[in-house]
Design a protein around this motif. Sequence first.
Motif, PDB file in Angstrom:
ATOM      1  N   UNK A  79       0.853  -1.184   0.000  1.00  0.00           N
ATOM      2  CA  UNK A  79       0.000   0.000   0.000  1.00  0.00           C
ATOM      3  C   UNK A  79       0.895   1.242   0.000  1.00  0.00           C
ATOM      4  N   UNK A  80       1.059   1.841  -1.163  1.00  0.00           N
ATOM      5  CA  UNK A  80       1.958   2.995  -1.263  1.00  0.00           C
ATOM      6  C   UNK A  80       1.335   4.266  -0.707  1.00  0.00           C
ATOM      7  N   UNK A  81       0.040   4.212  -0.405  1.00  0.00           N
ATOM      8  CA  UNK A  81      -0.571   5.353   0.280  1.00  0.00           C
ATOM      9  C   UNK A  81      -0.299   5.275   1.779  1.00  0.00           C
ATOM     10  N   UNK A  82      -0.279   4.051   2.301  1.00  0.00           N
ATOM     11  CA  UNK A  82       0.078   3.873   3.712  1.00  0.00           C
ATOM     12  C   UNK A  82       1.564   4.098   3.910  1.00  0.00           C
ATOM     13  N   UNK A  83       2.381   3.386   3.131  1.00  0.00           N
ATOM     14  CA  UNK A  83       3.837   3.543   3.225  1.00  0.00           C
ATOM     15  C   UNK A  83       4.249   4.705   2.334  1.00  0.00           C
ATOM     16  N   UNK A  84       4.357   5.853   2.955  1.00  0.00           N
ATOM     17  CA  UNK A  84       4.661   7.084   2.236  1.00  0.00           C
ATOM     18  C   UNK A  84       5.506   7.994   3.118  1.00  0.00           C
ATOM     19  N   UNK A  85       6.221   8.932   2.515  1.00  0.00           N
ATOM     20  CA  UNK A  85       7.085   9.816   3.307  1.00  0.00           C
ATOM     21  C   UNK A  85       6.302  10.639   4.310  1.00  0.00           C
ATOM     22  N   UNK A  86       6.889  10.795   5.488  1.00  0.00           N
ATOM     23  CA  UNK A  86       6.269  11.599   6.551  1.00  0.00           C
ATOM     24  C   UNK A  86       7.367  12.102   7.481  1.00  0.00           C
ATOM     25  N   UNK A  87       7.001  13.048   8.320  1.00  0.00           N
ATOM     26  CA  UNK A  87       7.962  13.594   9.284  1.00  0.00           C
ATOM     27  C   UNK A  87       8.301  12.545  10.337  1.00  0.00           C
ATOM     28  N   UNK A  88       9.401  12.761  11.040  1.00  0.00           N
ATOM     29  CA  UNK A  88       9.772  11.865  12.131  1.00  0.00           C
ATOM     30  C   UNK A  88       8.682  11.868  13.187  1.00  0.00           C
ATOM     31  N   UNK A  89       8.413  10.691  13.706  1.00  0.00           N
ATOM     32  CA  UNK A  89       7.326  10.509  14.662  1.00  0.00           C
ATOM     33  C   UNK A  89       7.826  10.777  16.085  1.00  0.00           C
ATOM     34  N   UNK A  90       7.233  11.735  16.743  1.00  0.00           N
ATOM     35  CA  UNK A  90       7.707  12.138  18.074  1.00  0.00           C
ATOM     36  C   UNK A  90       7.518  11.031  19.106  1.00  0.00           C
ATOM     37  N   UNK A  91       6.433  10.275  18.993  1.00  0.00           N
ATOM     38  CA  UNK A  91       6.210   9.197  19.954  1.00  0.00           C
ATOM     39  C   UNK A  91       7.253   8.094  19.773  1.00  0.00           C
ATOM     40  N   UNK A  92       7.541   7.753  18.533  1.00  0.00           N
ATOM     41  CA  UNK A  92       8.563   6.733  18.280  1.00  0.00           C
ATOM     42  C   UNK A  92       9.928   7.229  18.753  1.00  0.00           C
ATOM     43  N   UNK A  93      10.212   8.498  18.513  1.00  0.00           N
ATOM     44  CA  UNK A  93      11.475   9.065  19.001  1.00  0.00           C
ATOM     45  C   UNK A  93      11.572   8.952  20.520  1.00  0.00           C
ATOM     46  N   UNK A  94      10.490   9.256  21.180  1.00  0.00           N
ATOM     47  CA  UNK A  94      10.496   9.185  22.641  1.00  0.00           C
ATOM     48  C   UNK A  94      10.753   7.760  23.116  1.00  0.00           C
ATOM     49  N   UNK A  95      10.083   6.810  22.493  1.00  0.00           N
ATOM     50  CA  UNK A  95      10.243   5.422  22.900  1.00  0.00           C
ATOM     51  C   UNK A  95      11.637   4.882  22.572  1.00  0.00           C
TER      52      UNK A  95
END
Length: 252
Positions: A35-51
Amino acid sequence: KILFADLIITYSDYAKNKLNSLGFKNVKRVYPGIDVELYSPAAKDKEIQRLLNVTDEDFVISYPGEFSRLGATDDLVSLIINHAKEFRERKIKLCFPGRIKNSADLNKKNEIKKILQSKDMLGVVRFTDELTVKIIPSDDFMKRKYNTSDLIIFPVRSMQGKFDVPLAVIEAMACGKPVIISNLPILNEFAKENVAVRIEPGNPEILWNAIMDLYSSPEKRNQIGAEARKFVEANFDIKKIADIYQKIYAVL
């Protein structure tokens, strides 16, 4: 066992060519779709960064392979130990695979942790299998992980026993991420020169040089990532793949 088939579908030209060389003519290659609409460029995720305990100043590298197979894990440990000073000074964080599949994986992970702890290098690695148990995975969880990385590496020595298309690499490419991947025949059709960086497997110093080249050039990372995204859109879009199958079944 497959001689009776009207048509044999493979997921790669590599597999198709193998069957052709064995005398099978009724073979068609159709890439697996994502799914290229799901897997698409986005900003860094703050929650993932925190974890992950990383910040925007950290350079995050992810290896979406396996702990006990493929032959990359020991090379990555050597890479970290041999370049300990650079890892610390450049704030590089290396994320190991996001899941433990079996006891062999768990044993390998524990072995890695002991080695890196003895070298006082646990601080530069992240074990993302531990991250996944801290939040409820959502449909876009993997996308968030890819987009929080600056670079994806897949420096495997072998693909023995594995699916011929490493979907983790394709998904990361769809997110516009630059990928460093081993120069193996089974991987080369997904690692064309302008969409990925190919390296000889089994050599941590070659891998380090490739990492440093991309680390020092955000423009090159962005360019490779953009081309990777285009490549996935053209070849792995699930909607296009569904159309291909529809036409195949219409003829059969």
